[in-house]
Design an enzyme around this catalytic site. Structure first.
Site, PDB file in Angstrom:
ATOM      1  N   ARG A  48     -76.853  14.687 114.035  1.00 48.12           N
ATOM      2  CA  ARG A  48     -77.316  13.448 114.430  1.00 48.12           C
ATOM      3  C   ARG A  48     -76.465  12.659 115.381  1.00 48.12           C
ATOM      4  O   ARG A  48     -77.276  12.105 116.443  1.00 48.12           O
ATOM      5  CB  ARG A  48     -77.472  12.220 113.295  1.00 48.12           C
ATOM      6  CG  ARG A  48     -78.726  12.632 112.124  1.00 48.12           C
ATOM      7  CD  ARG A  48     -78.285  12.284 110.781  1.00 48.12           C
ATOM      8  NE  ARG A  48     -77.432  13.454 110.306  1.00 48.12           N
ATOM      9  CZ  ARG A  48     -77.916  14.333 109.678  1.00 48.12           C
ATOM     10  NH1 ARG A  48     -79.217  14.395 109.362  1.00 48.12           N
ATOM     11  NH2 ARG A  48     -76.908  15.091 109.343  1.00 48.12           N
ATOM     12  N   THR A  49     -75.488  12.374 115.300  1.00 46.28           N
ATOM     13  CA  THR A  49     -74.575  11.772 116.373  1.00 46.28           C
ATOM     14  C   THR A  49     -74.836  12.607 117.669  1.00 46.28           C
ATOM     15  O   THR A  49     -75.043  12.002 118.856  1.00 46.28           O
ATOM     16  CB  THR A  49     -73.201  11.920 115.786  1.00 46.28           C
ATOM     17  OG1 THR A  49     -73.121  11.014 114.699  1.00 46.28           O
ATOM     18  CG2 THR A  49     -72.427  10.572 116.846  1.00 46.28           C
ATOM     19  N   LYS A  66     -56.891  28.543 124.769  1.00 46.26           N
ATOM     20  CA  LYS A  66     -56.017  29.139 125.215  1.00 46.26           C
ATOM     21  C   LYS A  66     -54.526  28.326 125.497  1.00 46.26           C
ATOM     22  O   LYS A  66     -53.591  28.417 126.041  1.00 46.26           O
ATOM     23  CB  LYS A  66     -56.215  29.216 126.932  1.00 46.26           C
ATOM     24  CG  LYS A  66     -57.422  29.999 127.290  1.00 46.26           C
ATOM     25  CD  LYS A  66     -57.334  30.578 128.759  1.00 46.26           C
ATOM     26  CE  LYS A  66     -58.638  30.792 129.178  1.00 46.26           C
ATOM     27  NZ  LYS A  66     -59.145  30.426 130.345  1.00 46.26           N
ATOM     28  N   ARG A  98     -66.041  13.571 119.485  1.00 43.97           N
ATOM     29  CA  ARG A  98     -65.940  13.521 118.308  1.00 43.97           C
ATOM     30  C   ARG A  98     -64.807  14.734 117.948  1.00 43.97           C
ATOM     31  O   ARG A  98     -64.937  15.665 118.338  1.00 43.97           O
ATOM     32  CB  ARG A  98     -67.182  13.970 117.519  1.00 43.97           C
ATOM     33  CG  ARG A  98     -66.945  14.553 116.017  1.00 43.97           C
ATOM     34  CD  ARG A  98     -68.161  14.672 115.359  1.00 43.97           C
ATOM     35  NE  ARG A  98     -68.767  13.357 115.120  1.00 43.97           N
ATOM     36  CZ  ARG A  98     -69.586  13.423 113.779  1.00 43.97           C
ATOM     37  NH1 ARG A  98     -69.993  14.343 113.348  1.00 43.97           N
ATOM     38  NH2 ARG A  98     -70.426  12.073 113.701  1.00 43.97           N
ATOM     39  N   HIS A 108     -65.648   5.573 112.869  1.00 40.79           N
ATOM     40  CA  HIS A 108     -67.032   6.056 113.233  1.00 40.79           C
ATOM     41  C   HIS A 108     -67.461   4.530 114.058  1.00 40.79           C
ATOM     42  O   HIS A 108     -68.742   4.405 113.249  1.00 40.79           O
ATOM     43  CB  HIS A 108     -67.778   6.517 112.397  1.00 40.79           C
ATOM     44  CG  HIS A 108     -68.731   7.585 112.834  1.00 40.79           C
ATOM     45  ND1 HIS A 108     -69.304   7.506 114.401  1.00 40.79           N
ATOM     46  CD2 HIS A 108     -69.583   8.474 112.278  1.00 40.79           C
ATOM     47  CE1 HIS A 108     -70.345   8.137 114.296  1.00 40.79           C
ATOM     48  NE2 HIS A 108     -70.398   9.077 113.194  1.00 40.79           N
TER      49      HIS A 108
HETATM   50  C1  NCD Z   1     -71.013  10.881 109.029  1.00 45.09           C
HETATM   51  C2  NCD Z   1     -69.623  11.397 109.786  1.00 45.09           C
HETATM   52  O1  NCD Z   1     -69.737  12.381 110.528  1.00 45.09           O
HETATM   53  O2  NCD Z   1     -68.747  10.645 109.514  1.00 45.09           O
HETATM   54  N1  NCD Z   1     -72.263  11.529 109.954  1.00 45.09           N
HETATM   55  C3  NCD Z   1     -72.841  10.727 110.712  1.00 45.09           C
HETATM   56  O3  NCD Z   1     -72.150  10.924 111.901  1.00 45.09           O
HETATM   57  N2  NCD Z   1     -74.027  10.372 110.798  1.00 45.09           N
HETATM   58  C4  NCD Z   1     -71.069  10.852 107.540  1.00 45.09           C
HETATM   59  C5  NCD Z   1     -70.716  12.291 107.120  1.00 45.09           C
HETATM   60  O4  NCD Z   1     -70.409  13.266 107.647  1.00 45.09           O
HETATM   61  O5  NCD Z   1     -70.793  12.166 105.842  1.00 45.09           O
END
Ligand code: NCD
Length: 357
Positions: free
Chosen positions: A85-86, A114, A135, A168
């Site tokens: 999703r993100t 590397k 991320r 997040h």
């Molecule tokens: C979350 C995350 O990555 O922290 N997912 C997201 O970004 N919607 C929650 C999760 O992974 O449980």
């Protein structure tokens, strides 16, 4: 205050709230690293902008306008941790604004494999792109990279799309937007009871959202989890310092009738220090199904950052209180608003909206 004017150690050791002024420029977010960098006015502004964007995007002319805004900008999606999703919502958000997009989703395909350092990788991305959305499973890495870039000749913004089990911030923005929309006719978020359930110790979305909710008045935060998964002391210290009402609970059913929003989470077993550690903990009491709905207020909402496992039964997906699908879509609109604000084209959107509606 600028990140180029402070040594890394000094910045790193600042209190989270003291970091905020270093992350904004000209009254706009520049680097987006931590939930605590946003105050209520900024949250309201971003949410209002997201709503205007949603309306503008309903027409072809509106979509053409949005696509014209950042067509000369390029963005790098640097996701070295799993994401659906993100990643997709950021990609869609960037496309809506006309940006060109590059991505690295697997460090085994980049030079990190590397032995290249994160610093060198990110500096490389900054040579080709105007923004890096990242991320990573390394807590604090986005912050460090933002500092590195701000002290380089290509100080491009870094957006934290999830770092470690710590932060997040953009998920918290979309969660606030979802709460604001859901409670629009009920006085907004002020005075509401928000019940967090599940793995709160390692759930970065809960940690960031609990911090953002400090911006609202008289919000009662209830943390429902088995001991091992209870929310971190650092977050509780922040709530204490802000005089926020909160409760630590282990019984979900007893608090359910009082909830305005129930925020479910999955067990974050990827952080287990030894394999199978989480599986030993009974989480059956921290799940929600059709019978539990009878205990809930008719206008309460159920949220989840997703992905879910068994903590929300699919039987309740069609209940009007199940908000997780709309929450997910809200994520795209908030991310459009955020990127527009970073690149300072938000005023153009407000003007267009004013002229058209
Ligand atoms: C979350 C995350 O990555 O922290 N997912 C997201 O970004 N919607 C929650 C999760 O992974 O449980």
């Amino acid at each position: 205050m600028r990140l180029s004017e402070i040594a890394w150690e000094s910045f790193h050791n600042l209190d989270v709230y003291a970091k905020a002024p270093y992350l904004h420029e000209h009254g706009h977010p520049f680097h987006v690293l931590i939930a605590e960098q946003f105050d209520r006015a900024q949250l309201d502004e971003l949410s209002a902008l997201a709503t205007q964007i949603r309306f503008i995007a309903k027409s072809d002319d509106g979509m053409d306008f949005l696509r014209s805004l950042l067509r000369n900008k390029r963005v790098m999606l640097y996701f070295s941790q799993p994401s659906t999703r993100t990643f997709l919502s950021f990609r869609a958000a960037c496309q809506i604004l006309g940006m060109r997009i590059g991505d690295v989703r697997d460090s085994s395909t980049s030079s990190e494999f590397k032995g290249e350092s994160h610093e060198d990788s990110v500096r490389t991305f900054s040579s080709y792109f105007d923004c890096i959305i990242m991320r990573t499973k390394i807590g604090g890495l986005a912050e460090k990279m933002a500092w590195v870039l701000s002290n380089s000749e290509r100080p491009v913004p870094i957006v934290n799309a999830g770092s470690g089990s710590d932060q997040h911030p953009t998920q918290a923005l979309l969660d606030v937007y979802t709460l604001l929309r859901s409670f629009e006719a009920r006085g907004g978020i002020d005075g509401k009871t928000i019940v967090f359930v599940g793995d709160l110790a390692r759930g970065r979305t809960v940690r960031s959202l609990a911090s953002l909710l400090i911006n609202y008045k008289d919000v009662r935060q209830c943390f429902v989890a088995p001991d091992r998964f209870q929310i971190g002391k650092d977050i509780l210290a922040r709530l204490n310092a802000a005089g926020v009402k909160y409760e630590l609970l282990s019984d979900f059913k007893s608090i359910l009738p009082e909830a305005d929003a129930v925020y479910m989470t999955r067990v974050q077993d990827e952080w287990d220090s030894e394999k199978g550690e989480s599986a030993k903990i009974d989480i059956s009491r921290y799940c929600i199904g059709a019978n539990d709905l009878k205990l809930m207020r008719p206008n309460a909402i159920i949220m989840h950052p997703l992905p879910r496992r068994k903590e929300i039964s699919t039987d309740i997906d069609h209940d009007s209180r199940a908000m997780y699908w709309r929450q997910m879509r809200n994520g795209m609109w908030v991310r459009v608003a955020l990127i527009a604000a970073i690149f300072e084209v938000d005023n153009k959107i407000r003007e267009y909206h004013g002229k058209t509606y």
